[in-house]
Design an enzyme around this catalytic site. Structure first.
Site, PDB file in Angstrom:
ATOM      1  N   SER A 175       0.897  -1.128  -0.137  1.00 57.23           N
ATOM      2  CA  SER A 175      -0.031  -0.190   0.034  1.00 57.23           C
ATOM      3  C   SER A 175       0.876   1.257   0.125  1.00 57.23           C
ATOM      4  CB  SER A 175      -0.907   0.137   1.310  1.00 57.23           C
ATOM      5  OG  SER A 175      -1.981   0.870   1.384  1.00 57.23           O
ATOM      6  N   ASP A 277     -10.168  -4.704  -4.213  1.00 57.15           N
ATOM      7  CA  ASP A 277      -9.077  -3.266  -3.432  1.00 57.15           C
ATOM      8  C   ASP A 277      -9.297  -2.414  -4.312  1.00 57.15           C
ATOM      9  OD1 ASP A 277      -7.100  -1.804  -2.619  1.00 57.15           O
ATOM     10  OD2 ASP A 277      -5.391  -3.305  -3.281  1.00 57.15           O
ATOM     11  N   HIS A 307      -7.267  -6.036  -0.073  1.00 59.38           N
ATOM     12  CA  HIS A 307      -6.281  -5.182   0.278  1.00 59.38           C
ATOM     13  C   HIS A 307      -5.887  -5.746   1.822  1.00 59.38           C
ATOM     14  CE1 HIS A 307      -4.032  -1.191   0.090  1.00 59.38           C
ATOM     15  NE2 HIS A 307      -3.976  -1.310   1.131  1.00 59.38           N
TER      16      HIS A 307
END
Length: 335
Positions: A175, A277, A307
């Site tokens: 991320s 995601d 995610h």
């Protein structure tokens, strides 16, 4: 999956993994939402994902854990080294410096320790969790400075003494940590102050803001990372006057916005994206751009995952298997 397969413009999703679905239903209040009061998110993540909170049967075994500190330009940076059981001190090992995700604002090494243990054992290398300074208290480019400082430390006599092969140091992150890893690769190339990373390992990276992608609509809410919260996290990361300010399109803030011709000559990349995601399509797009620019790219896509799968592995065999795929490519790229 062949590494030279065509990378599409966007990813896809199928059916959410039943184990991930169960985890999300059991932890309805857990989310990366970019709330104005982010302190509650910080605490809640530690309460769920903290290694000390995991039942013993969910904790990944490891050979040895070493706590240390790096003297950086913004102060001391705590680091945690995870050694696989094969390490005997007689030979140097490749290493992965890992900058965790959390919107630049949330997270600690405690919450990522289990995943870093699993990667160290499965890839047979040292993984290094970095307790970097978080935004908004410490905005960009503090984090990139600290990334570079830790990289220099791994290549120093101290890093070598700790068993690190200074010529095989990779960088990675998920991320926001994926964003910072991609950005560091560009900065090292541009500035030429030290050798590039051996490879870049990017898990569901925030290569740029995802406002114009199908994934931002399909996965807007309910899958752990709240899409609309991403803008709040970006707001935390970007400094304001009277401090020096930067455009959101800056090369080291939004690597995925850069034209292909500006992405040449970066380290080999392994990029992992997930179907459920909101960042899915910007990760796919970045993988395609890097390959188009002539770089070596290995792309893996998991249409049933969401995610944060690195942190969810203790509750999901599907997430654990994806992590083992990550470890396999880490080992391949470590040379």
């Amino acid at each position: 999956m062949p590494d030279q397969q065509e990378i599409p413009k966007t990813g896809n999703r199928t059916t959410l993994s039943s184990s991930i679905k169960s985890f999300l239903e059991q932890h309805k209040q857990l989310r990366l939402g970019g709330d104005e009061d982010f302190h509650t998110e910080r605490r809640h993540h530690l309460e769920v994902f903290g290694f000390h909170k995991l039942p013993e049967d969910k904790q990944s075994p490891i050979g040895h854990v070493h706590f240390d500190g790096v003297r950086g330009r913004h102060g001391t940076i705590p680091v945690r080294l995870f050694y696989p059981r094969s390490f005997d001190g007689n030979k140097k090992m490749p290493a992965l410096i890992y900058f965790h995700g959390g919107g630049y604002t949330v997270g600690s090494v405690d919450e990522f320790e289990n995943g870093l243990r699993l990667l160290a054992e499965a890839a047979d290398m040292i993984t290094i969790g970095v307790e970097y300074r978080l935004a908004p208290e410490w905005p960009f480019p503090t984090q990139l400075d600290e990334y570079e400082d830790v990289l220099s430390w791994t290549r120093s006599p101290e890093g070598v003494r700790l068993g690190i092969d200074k010529d095989r140091v990779m960088g990675g992150g998920d991320s926001a940590g994926g964003n910072m890893t991609a950005a560091l690769c560009l900065r090292l190339k541009d500035e030429g102050k030290q050798s590039p990373l051996k490879a870049q390992i990017l898990l569901y990276p925030e290569a740029r803001l995802p406002f114009d992608t199908p994934a931002a609509t399909e996965n807007n809410s309910g899958y752990y990372l709240e899409c609309n919260g991403i803008f709040s996290f970006a707001d935390h990361y970007l400094p304001r006057a009277p401090n020096k300010s930067y455009s959101p399109a800056h090369r080291y803030i939004s690597p995925g916005m850069q034209p292909v011709e500006k992405l040449t000559g970066v380290p080999p990349a392994a990029i992992f994206t997930c179907g459920f995601d909101p960042l899915r399509d910007v990760g796919v797009e970045y993988a395609a751009k890097l390959r188009q620019a002539g770089n070596q790219v290995k792309w893996r896509h998991y249409p049933t995952l969401t995610h944060g799968f690195l942190q969810m592995a203790p509750w999901s065999k599907d997430a654990e298997e994806a992590l083992r795929d990550v470890a396999k490519l880490m080992k391949e790229l470590s040379g």
